[in-house]
Design an enzyme around this catalytic site. Structure first.
Site, PDB file in Angstrom:
ATOM      1  N   CYS A 234      -4.685   9.791 -14.967  1.00  0.00           N
ATOM      2  CA  CYS A 234      -5.419   9.699 -16.238  1.00  0.00           C
ATOM      3  C   CYS A 234      -6.791  10.340 -16.030  1.00  0.00           C
ATOM      4  O   CYS A 234      -7.811   9.817 -16.437  1.00  0.00           O
ATOM      5  CB  CYS A 234      -5.522   8.265 -16.737  1.00  0.00           C
ATOM      6  SG  CYS A 234      -6.307   7.133 -15.580  1.00  0.00           S
TER       7      CYS A 234
ATOM      8  N   ASP B 182       0.856  -1.181   0.000  1.00  0.00           N
ATOM      9  CA  ASP B 182       0.000   0.000   0.000  1.00  0.00           C
ATOM     10  C   ASP B 182       0.902   1.244   0.000  1.00  0.00           C
ATOM     11  O   ASP B 182       1.655   1.475   0.946  1.00  0.00           O
ATOM     12  CB  ASP B 182      -0.867  -0.062   1.266  1.00  0.00           C
ATOM     13  CG  ASP B 182      -1.715   1.182   1.456  1.00  0.00           C
ATOM     14  OD1 ASP B 182      -1.545   2.159   0.696  1.00  0.00           O
ATOM     15  OD2 ASP B 182      -2.553   1.179   2.383  1.00  0.00           O
TER      16      ASP B 182
END
Length: 431
Positions: free
Chosen positions: A373, A304
């Site tokens: 994105c 993580d």
């Protein structure tokens, strides 16, 4: 599922898939299971109808509402209508076939009583395709929350953006220069009779001008190329020289950027980190196929990025941050239905945590490339304004490029027909 689905026609299978997405499942997670129920020769049509209907979903909804005397309140029958309208207005399927197959699917799915409504509406639209086609083109086709955000973020681009996001994105390759140059690969494609042309911004990118089955392209097994969006390919061109450097690719899966770094440089060590074990397996598959493992020791780690600490400080960190992915809606039209307004603030918070934590893993003098994105300023420009305000040891390195739109910090690429998806880049140096 399969027993109930065995009697369904192709439209019925498409509607089952559309319902799964409406119920919060991503297309990627259900596609192969749903495809397996469709005959081999129908799969291309299944793809086209599913993706196309999702792409036009909110526009189809907008033109359907006035046709209903009272709300249907029935997800299945609404999906039948949208699919029927999509076939009539956006494909070359003969009207009689589109109508009868869609009405049959409505009955097969258990809504015989409402099949008359579907039939009547589709027949009306088939008589007035020009008017309805125009109405479809004029509908912005975005969920209202997203329309409002884009209107606020990109008022002067809004019109074009809503059109661009409804179109399909081109299929783009990135040649592996360790094996072949772009010119050589274009020649190979030409010899095979495959239409293609070079990308404008990426000097290793090729856009295919016809549909192909990727694994059948020459050089695929040998690792001659990868499939990657043109605007995503720009990442490697913005990085400093990474030879003999310690590099972290945070949020690395499925490995496009990891591979591209090894196609350009020989780092001393490359850490590819992601929290998704399943998607990480694709990183090792890709490096294997592209024969890139010999260019640097690569450590692929499930971790993580908000808490993972690197064993050593990095010279360069590529942070392709988790985001709303609004910039890639053309390739993943299910995002239109899956993403909610409330997701954005949570995503911005997560980005902030990863940014702050990964910044601590960077050497002084090192650089971090922040990427999303997305085309939403909250995740991009505003995130960076906040970062520079809270980190006095951070300095932006302005990107000396001729693409994208300059922001207060970083540059934004919007999705563009025949070009790449929506991407944001900001290069930061630790001082």
């Amino acid at each position: 599922m399969s027993q109930q689905s065995s009697h369904l026609n192709l439209r019925g299978h498409v509607i089952k898939t559309l319902l799964a997405v409406q119920n919060g499942q991503s297309l990627t997670s259900v596609l192969s299971q749903h495809l397996s129920l469709v005959g081999e020769r129908d799969r291309a049509l299944f793809h086209e109808l599913t993706l196309g209907t999702l792409r036009q979903w909110h526009a189809l909804k907008a033109i359907t509402l006035p046709l209903l005397t009272k709300p249907l309140n029935n997800e299945t029958v609404e999906s039948c209508l949208y699919l029927g309208l999509y076939q009539l207005l956006c494909t070359r399927i003969p009207a009689h076939a589109a109508i009868s197959e869609t009405v049959t699917a409505t009955k097969q799915l258990g809504f015989e009583a409402l099949s008359g409504v579907v039939n009547a509406i589709l027949r009306r639209v088939s008589r007035e395709t020009e008017e309805f086609g125009e109405a479809l083109d004029q509908a912005h086709g975005l969920p209202s929350w997203l329309f409002k955000r884009l209107k606020k973020d990109w008022p002067e681009h809004l019109q074009v953006l809503s059109v661009e996001l409804k179109l399909a994105a081109p299929l783009t390759l990135r040649v592996n220069e360790r094996q072949v140059s772009r010119e050589e690969y274009l020649d190979i494609l030409d010899e095979e009779g495959i239409d293609a042309h070079p990308c404008e911004w990426s000097d290793v990118g090729i856009i295919l001008d016809q549909s192909v089955h990727i694994p059948h392209l020459p050089g695929f097994e040998e690792g001659g190329f990868s499939v990657q969006d043109e605007h995503a390919q720009l990442c490697a061109t913005l990085l400093p020289n990474l030879d003999d450097k310690i590099v972290i690719d945070a949020c690395a899966a499925p490995g496009g950027k990891t591979a591209h770094i090894l196609e350009c440089y020989r780092p001393k060590k490359l850490y590819a980190v992601d929290h998704d074990t399943k998607r990480l397996s694709r990183v090792s598959e890709n490096l294997e196929r592209l024969a890139l493992n010999q260019y640097a020791p690569v450590e692929i780690l499930t971790a993580d990025a908000t808490v993972w600490s690197a064993p050593e400080q990095a010279d360069c960190i590529i942070l392709d941050a988790p985001c709303s992915a609004i910039g890639v809606v053309r390739r993943h039209p299910d995002i239109r239905l899956l993403r909610q307004s409330t997701d954005i603030q949570q995503t911005v918070e997560l980005q902030k945590q990863i940014l702050n934590h990964m910044w601590q893993q960077l050497k002084v003098g090192g650089s971090m490339l922040y990427i999303t994105c997305s085309i939403l300023k909250a995740e991009n420009e505003h995130q960076m304004i906040d970062f520079f305000n809270t980190h006095t040891d951070a300095q932006e390195i302005k990107l000396n490029v001729n693409w994208g739109i300059e922001q207060i910090h970083g540059r934004q690429l919007l999705p563009q027909q025949g070009h790449g998806d929506g991407f944001y880049y900001c290069l930061i140096q630790k001082i």
